[in-house]
Design a protein around this motif. Structure first.
Motif, mmCIF file in Angstrom:
data_model
loop_
_atom_site.group_PDB
_atom_site.id
_atom_site.type_symbol
_atom_site.label_atom_id
_atom_site.label_comp_id
_atom_site.label_asym_id
_atom_site.label_seq_id
_atom_site.Cartn_x
_atom_site.Cartn_y
_atom_site.Cartn_z
ATOM 1 N N GLY A 47 7.048 35.929 -13.661
ATOM 2 C CA GLY A 47 6.706 34.589 -13.206
ATOM 3 C C GLY A 47 7.738 33.589 -13.683
ATOM 4 N N ARG A 48 8.049 32.619 -12.851
ATOM 5 C CA ARG A 48 8.994 31.568 -13.228
ATOM 6 C C ARG A 48 8.221 30.288 -13.534
ATOM 7 N N VAL A 49 8.598 29.632 -14.618
ATOM 8 C CA VAL A 49 7.891 28.429 -15.042
ATOM 9 C C VAL A 49 8.881 27.286 -15.247
ATOM 10 N N GLY A 50 8.436 26.072 -14.970
ATOM 11 C CA GLY A 50 9.261 24.899 -15.210
ATOM 12 C C GLY A 50 9.349 24.614 -16.699
ATOM 13 N N VAL A 51 10.548 24.235 -17.161
ATOM 14 C CA VAL A 51 10.734 23.907 -18.578
ATOM 15 C C VAL A 51 10.358 22.441 -18.798
ATOM 16 N N PRO A 52 9.343 22.171 -19.635
ATOM 17 C CA PRO A 52 8.906 20.785 -19.863
ATOM 18 C C PRO A 52 10.047 19.938 -20.434
ATOM 19 N N ASP A 53 10.296 18.800 -19.841
ATOM 20 C CA ASP A 53 11.378 17.924 -20.302
ATOM 21 C C ASP A 53 11.048 16.489 -19.893
ATOM 22 N N GLU A 54 10.608 15.689 -20.871
ATOM 23 C CA GLU A 54 10.208 14.307 -20.592
ATOM 24 C C GLU A 54 11.366 13.477 -20.042
ATOM 25 N N ARG A 55 12.584 13.850 -20.392
ATOM 26 C CA ARG A 55 13.759 13.088 -19.944
ATOM 27 C C ARG A 55 13.855 13.081 -18.421
ATOM 28 N N LEU A 56 13.518 14.208 -17.801
ATOM 29 C CA LEU A 56 13.641 14.324 -16.348
ATOM 30 C C LEU A 56 12.746 13.315 -15.639
ATOM 31 N N ASN A 57 11.513 13.181 -16.106
ATOM 32 C CA ASN A 57 10.586 12.228 -15.499
ATOM 33 C C ASN A 57 11.074 10.785 -15.655
ATOM 34 N N LYS A 58 11.626 10.461 -16.827
ATOM 35 C CA LYS A 58 12.142 9.111 -17.062
ATOM 36 C C LYS A 58 13.344 8.820 -16.158
ATOM 37 N N LEU A 59 14.229 9.805 -16.032
ATOM 38 C CA LEU A 59 15.410 9.645 -15.173
ATOM 39 C C LEU A 59 14.993 9.447 -13.722
ATOM 40 N N ALA A 60 14.004 10.234 -13.288
ATOM 41 C CA ALA A 60 13.521 10.144 -11.903
ATOM 42 C C ALA A 60 12.900 8.787 -11.621
ATOM 43 N N GLU A 61 12.155 8.284 -12.595
ATOM 44 C CA GLU A 61 11.492 6.980 -12.431
ATOM 45 C C GLU A 61 12.525 5.865 -12.281
ATOM 46 N N ILE A 62 13.563 5.906 -13.120
ATOM 47 C CA ILE A 62 14.609 4.878 -13.077
ATOM 48 C C ILE A 62 15.368 4.930 -11.750
ATOM 49 N N ALA A 63 15.667 6.154 -11.275
ATOM 50 C CA ALA A 63 16.464 6.314 -10.057
ATOM 51 C C ALA A 63 15.622 6.240 -8.783
ATOM 52 N N GLY A 64 14.296 6.204 -8.933
ATOM 53 C CA GLY A 64 13.420 6.193 -7.760
ATOM 54 C C GLY A 64 13.510 7.484 -6.969
ATOM 55 N N SER A 65 13.695 8.602 -7.667
ATOM 56 C CA SER A 65 13.854 9.902 -6.999
ATOM 57 C C SER A 65 12.562 10.324 -6.311
ATOM 58 N N LYS A 66 12.685 10.791 -5.070
ATOM 59 C CA LYS A 66 11.508 11.208 -4.309
ATOM 60 C C LYS A 66 10.966 12.549 -4.783
ATOM 61 N N GLU A 67 11.851 13.401 -5.309
ATOM 62 C CA GLU A 67 11.430 14.740 -5.731
ATOM 63 C C GLU A 67 11.955 15.033 -7.133
ATOM 64 N N ILE A 68 11.129 15.712 -7.936
ATOM 65 C CA ILE A 68 11.526 16.110 -9.291
ATOM 66 C C ILE A 68 11.584 17.633 -9.348
ATOM 67 N N ILE A 69 12.740 18.171 -9.731
ATOM 68 C CA ILE A 69 12.910 19.628 -9.782
ATOM 69 C C ILE A 69 13.324 20.035 -11.197
ATOM 70 N N PRO A 70 12.391 20.586 -11.978
ATOM 71 C CA PRO A 70 12.731 20.993 -13.341
ATOM 72 C C PRO A 70 13.556 22.281 -13.350
ATOM 73 N N THR A 71 14.240 22.506 -14.429
ATOM 74 C CA THR A 71 14.901 23.790 -14.598
ATOM 75 C C THR A 71 13.831 24.835 -14.917
ATOM 76 N N GLN A 72 14.129 26.102 -14.694
ATOM 77 C CA GLN A 72 13.102 27.142 -14.828
ATOM 78 C C GLN A 72 13.512 28.258 -15.777
ATOM 79 N N LEU A 73 12.497 28.904 -16.306
ATOM 80 C CA LEU A 73 12.681 30.063 -17.168
ATOM 81 C C LEU A 73 11.745 31.158 -16.679
ATOM 82 N N GLU A 74 12.216 32.381 -16.707
ATOM 83 C CA GLU A 74 11.415 33.495 -16.193
ATOM 84 C C GLU A 74 10.764 34.256 -17.349
ATOM 85 N N PHE A 75 9.492 34.586 -17.173
ATOM 86 C CA PHE A 75 8.784 35.414 -18.154
ATOM 87 C C PHE A 75 8.354 36.721 -17.485
#
Length: 366
Positions: A43-71
């Protein structure tokens, strides 16, 4: 670029329950008997990263795509696995294919869930698994040495170097010690990695405790943590049952309320994922725009063209430069334009070493 962590442990320690929670799926059957997980579940899971959400909010990004790690959920090992006991040979071959090992240790008491060894003892369990993995490596090295000796006699320099290192590693394994204890300098690191030994892989211990012990652990987890610290291994305390409950909640608000009610600030799974990411020596860089805020993964030490290549091979081939802003500057100053005006955007060339949190825009020739 895929990176994965193999989840291992004795039967009935909470391995598949943890995997189910990680991937928010019931793909891995959590059953109260050994070998219910025969083929590895991935299974692939998104890596939690608060920075990504803050960056998206500032840039007004329509989509947020986290980096992933496989287990990868690998079936429970048992004593004698290295000699084929249980489904040992198949399990060991699956472990060889992962980048890091996440060993789940049972640190909870529950009379309704049997323990394959008859009692709860995480140190004994860790030693059983380590012994089986060491024995598997020992057998692998024994089989490879004769062929390398033959090639070395014909003056094959690569074979000579491999043979010399394998003979030293063999002595360590014969003492019952994992290959990760082998002292290797920077010049020989690539050669050592090419040996592909199971016990050379980085290790994380996940101490699985009862629901009411998720915050501070217990006597069993304390012993497991002491072992991890002595080995220099990573460790995380979780309650797989709690994580399974949280994964079944639909909204982030519900999850936050549930965590607060049991005295936790974040899920144990977030710590497992982040620790696994760090264990593999990975870092994150970002590409940010109105269309999407995207997190990307590279290994520590990767140069800017290699980072560009993660997005597209053409970016690496035709790399000219990277317009780079530190994540903190992007957030604190309120976006790309304000960071530029403050002189915080740098033009980095082919020799630039990518830093964790870099916000990058690549210039390239097609």
């Amino acid at each position: 670029m895929g990176f994965n962590c193999g989840i291992v442990g004795l039967p009935n320690v909470g391995k598949s329950t943890l995997f189910n929670a990680l991937t928010q799926t019931a793909a891995a059957e959590a059953a109260n008997y050994p070998f219910c997980t025969i083929e590895p579940n991935t299974g692939r899971v998104g890596v939690p990263d608060e920075r990504l959400n803050k960056l998206a909010e500032i840039a007004g990004s329509k989509e947020i795509i986290p980096t992933q790690l496989e287990f990868v959920d690998i079936a429970g090992l048992v004593k004698g696995a290295s000699k084929g006991e249980g489904l040992g040979n198949k399990f060991l071959s699956h472990i060889r294919e992962v980048d890091a090992i996440v060993q789940v240790l049972r640190c909870f008491e529950d009379g309704d869930i049997t323990h394959v060894e008859g009692s709860v003892d995480p140190i004994r369990d860790a030693e059983i698994i380590e012994t089986e993995l060491v024995l598997a490596d020992l057998e692998s090295v024994e089989k490879r040495i004769p062929g390398l000796e033959k090639r070395a006699r014909s003056q094959d320099k690569e074979a000579k170097a491999q043979l010399e290192m394998l003979q030293q590693v063999y002595e360590l394994l014969a003492e019952g010690k994992p290959a990760r204890e082998f002292k290797v300098d920077e010049d020989d690191a690539k050669l050592f990695k090419s040996l592909q030994l199971i016990t050379a892989k980085p290790m994380m211990y996940v101490c699985n405790v009862a629901e009411d012990e998720a915050e501070s652990g217990n006597e069993h987890s304390a012993k497991a943590i002491q072992r991890a610290e002595l080995e220099g291994a990573a460790y995380v305390i979780v309650s797989a049952r709690i994580e399974e409950e949280i994964s079944g909640l639909e909204s982030d608000e519900e999850k936050a309320e549930f965590l607060e009610s049991i005295g936790l600030s974040e899920t144990g799974l977030s710590r497992v994922i982040r620790t696994g990411y760090e264990l593999l020596e990975l870092i994150t860089f970002f590409t940010i725009g109105p269309k999407e805020a995207h997190a990307w993964t590279v290994r520590k030490g990767s140069l800017a063209p290699q980072a560009a290549g993660v997005i597209h091979t053409d970016f690496e081939k035709g790399f000219i430069r990277s317009e780079t802003i530190a994540c903190a500057d992007f957030i604190n100053l309120g976006g790309e334009q304000k960071a530029k005006e403050a002189g915080k955007m740098r033009l980095e060339g082919k020799d630039y070493v990518t830093q964790d949190g870099d916000v990058m825009h690549f210039r390239f020739n097609t």
